[in-house]
Design an enzyme around this catalytic site. Structure first.
Site, PDB file in Angstrom:
ATOM      1  N   CYS A 121       0.829  -1.214   0.000  1.00  0.00           N
ATOM      2  CA  CYS A 121       0.000   0.000   0.000  1.00  0.00           C
ATOM      3  C   CYS A 121       0.861   1.260   0.000  1.00  0.00           C
ATOM      4  O   CYS A 121       1.989   1.249   0.496  1.00  0.00           O
ATOM      5  CB  CYS A 121      -0.908   0.021   1.233  1.00  0.00           C
ATOM      6  SG  CYS A 121      -2.276  -1.132   1.076  1.00  0.00           S
ATOM      7  N   CYS A 202      -3.400   0.213  -3.440  1.00  0.00           N
ATOM      8  CA  CYS A 202      -4.158   0.440  -2.210  1.00  0.00           C
ATOM      9  C   CYS A 202      -3.522   1.575  -1.422  1.00  0.00           C
ATOM     10  O   CYS A 202      -2.346   1.905  -1.614  1.00  0.00           O
ATOM     11  CB  CYS A 202      -4.242  -0.829  -1.367  1.00  0.00           C
ATOM     12  SG  CYS A 202      -2.676  -1.405  -0.718  1.00  0.00           S
TER      13      CYS A 202
END
Lengths: 305, 308
Positions: A121, A202
């Protein structure tokens, strides 16, 4: 046989005979030569289609395998389960012996499944019209990943491939440009890989755009504008940070308040992403200054000679 | 009773020795050969000649791999000499453009970035012979055609190991064929000295520079952004280096904290005072502010925030 003196007709006949024998021999020779030449041409493959772009990279298999093993070994040891031979085979099957104007995303499904991997992420870095700069940045700062820093992109970067229905099934001479046909192996590959890369993002997603381009920093026709922004997952991605870079000493055609950026913002806001935009994100600007250390834009505050 | 005690002690010690030998089973202290070494070396070779630097022309990548392998296969892994790689070097050699050589000590990643994949400078890792082996590890074994994937000798265990000898040979070759203005990038924050002796530059590169081909040697001493300024031009080991090169007859210049490299280091420390740019910025509405010096509190960002 003794020559019969005085027989003109006999002489004529023999001349005719010899003449036709020579002619016949010449004809036979010509036919044999012609068939030999055309046979050779057939072996070279005159049936292979001719296109406007460069052909398949030489030694493609070795290059792809070497890159795959290199990547798995050096950059992400936790990817140890990638089978590079299978990956190569699935790439080859996607295009070999196929008409290079008829490639579909289904052709690449097996490859995509084998070669994609999760992205940590907050590390995804998208880009448009900033190829050189963005890749120099990720090479120097391993905190971010572009598509070309993932296994798929790393293997395919600067490499080309396309097939042909006739032997040997791979066209090393030329490959179709996008203008010749949209569904060519390269365009379909990069569109699909970009879509998956966006889907995998993400947390915070970064985007590096070029504010010195006349046509505008954000273009709906680019892969970023047509594929990536629409495949970011609002359940996974929290924010989009835009870095709008100007060439050092280059035109400042657009900034964060510009038209195309406003358009980009509204598209993203509609999908519920939080957006920020920065002109000349400092770390990247510092990278630009490496090549322009004496430019006025690169003057340091601390005293330098 | 005594017998069973003795037997159990024997059993325990045998088991202990087994597990001990399992742990100690590795012959050497270093990492083993990189997996898929052959595919990587051959792949990198074709990558280099086809894509990275096609200017070098045709090379026989399989022959290059064979020559590389034969330098150390089937031999005592502590008895590999630099010249064992002679054929490999001959097959993979190509000229180095003048003024593009970049030598270095203690800043490998920085040099990789700075050289720009061979476009700005051609460091050893940007030549074909350096490119194929960069970051890889390898060794063989005596009386066996196989590579040792378990472990390889470190240089402390024995100097004449496959990897050490490779880089000695490659460095010497690189130096021998460098010409024009030579650049050396040194780290001024390293405790052992910016110019280490012994070291590759000191022992294998300087001695192989060709006096008649080299016009000038430019030394850059760069400190880590948040690192100590242990050495600079004209001091300590840098002074030793400058003197050595001058004695050898070279034209030498030295610069502290060369700006271009500083910018590269600043990437990780953009807010450090050493890295603050005094450039113009945009105001919030996008209009250009007039040129002016900046305070140390850093650049004003132009931030356009969307609705929450």
């Amino acid at each position: 046989m003794p020559f019969r003196p005085g027989s003109a007709r006999a002489r004529q006949r023999s001349v005719l005979l010899v003449g036709s024998a020579v002619l016949l021999a010449a004809l036979v020779l010509a036919v044999v030569l012609a068939s030999l030449l055309t046979h050779e041409k057939q072996e070279v493959g005159p049936k292979m289609m001719k296109w406007k772009d460069r052909g398949t990279t030489k030694n493609l298999r070795e290059v792809i395998l070497g890159r795959c093993y290199s990547y798995v070994m050096a950059r992400y040891p936790e990817l140890g389960d990638k089978d590079c031979l299978k990956i190569w085979e699935s790439l080859k099957q996607a295009f070999i012996y196929k008409n290079p104007c008829n490639i579909t995303s289904e052709d690449y499904e097996p490859l995509m499944e084998l070669a994609t991997h999760p992205i940590p992420c907050n590390k995804s870095l998208l880009w448009s019209k900033t190829s050189d700069l963005v890749h120099r940045y990720t090479k120097s700062n391993q905190n971010f990943l572009t598509l070309e820093d993932t296994l798929l992109g790393y293997m395919a970067d600067r490499v080309s491939w396309c097939g042909d229905p006739s032997d040997p099934g791979i066209n090393y001479e030329s490959c179709p440009k996008r203008s010749e046909c949209e569904s060519n192996p390269s365009s379909v590959f990069w569109k699909m890989a970009s879509k998956l890369f966006a889907e995998a993002a993400c947390g915070v997603v970064q985007v590096m755009l070029n504010g010195s381009v006349e046509a505008g920093a954000f273009r709906s026709s680019s892969i970023f504008g047509s594929i990536e922004i629409f495949n970011l997952n609002p359940d996974k991605v929290t924010e989009v940070h835009i870095w709008l870079m100007h060439d050092i000493g280059g035109p400042q055609s657009e900034s964060c308040s510009g038209h195309s950026i406003k358009r980009l913002k509204s598209i993203l806001e509609e999908r519920n992403f939080k957006i920020t935009c920065v002109d000349n994100y400092r770390p990247v600007q510092l990278l630009q200054c490496v090549h322009n250390p004496d430019h006025t834009d690169c003057r340091l505050c601390t005293n330098t000679t | 009773m005594m017998k069973s005690l003795f037997l159990s002690v024997l059993l325990v010690s045998v088991l202990f020795m087994n597990s001990f030998s399992e742990v100690q089973g590795k012959k050497w202290k270093g990492e083993g050969t990189t997996q898929n070494l052959e595919s990587i070396v051959i792949g990198r070779c074709y990558d280099y000649i086809g894509i990275v630097n096609p200017a070098v022309g045709e090379k026989n990548c399989s022959a290059i791999w064979e020559a590389f392998k034969n330098a150390f296969i089937n031999k005592d892994p502590c008895n590999i000499l630099p010249n064992d790689y002679e054929l490999f070097i001959n097959l993979s050699f190509h000229t180095i453009p003048p003024n593009k050589s970049l030598f270095w000590e203690n800043n490998q990643l920085l040099v990789n970035s700075f050289a720009g994949r061979g476009r700005r400078y051609m460091s050893l890792a940007d030549t074909l012979f350096g490119f194929v082996a960069d970051y890889l590890n390898w060794c063989g074994q005596a009386n066996s055609a196989g590579l040792d994937y378990e472990s390889c000798p470190t240089t402390e265990e024995c100097e004449n190991n496959a990897v050490e000898s490779f880089w000695r040979k490659a460095s010497a070759t690189y130096a021998q064929h460098s010409s024009g203005v030579i650049h050396v990038l040194l780290n001024g924050s390293v405790v052992g000295g910016a110019y280490p002796e012994p070291g590759f530059f000191a022992d294998y590169e300087i001695p192989n520079l060709q006096k008649d081909k080299v016009s000038e040697i430019v030394i850059w001493v760069v400190d880590d952004i948040e690192g100590p300024d242990i050495e600079s031009c004209g001091t300590h080991t840098v002074k030793i280096l400058e003197n050595r090169l001058k004695t050898l007859g070279y034209d030498v210049t030295c610069t502290d904290n060369y700006k271009s490299v500083m910018f590269l280091l600043c990437l990780d420390y953009p807010d450090d005072s050493k890295c603050t740019l005094s450039s113009a910025v945009f105001s919030v509405d996008g209009s250009l502010l007039s040129d002016g010096p900046f305070t140390d509190t850093g650049t004003i960002w132009s931030v356009v925030v969307s609705q929450l």
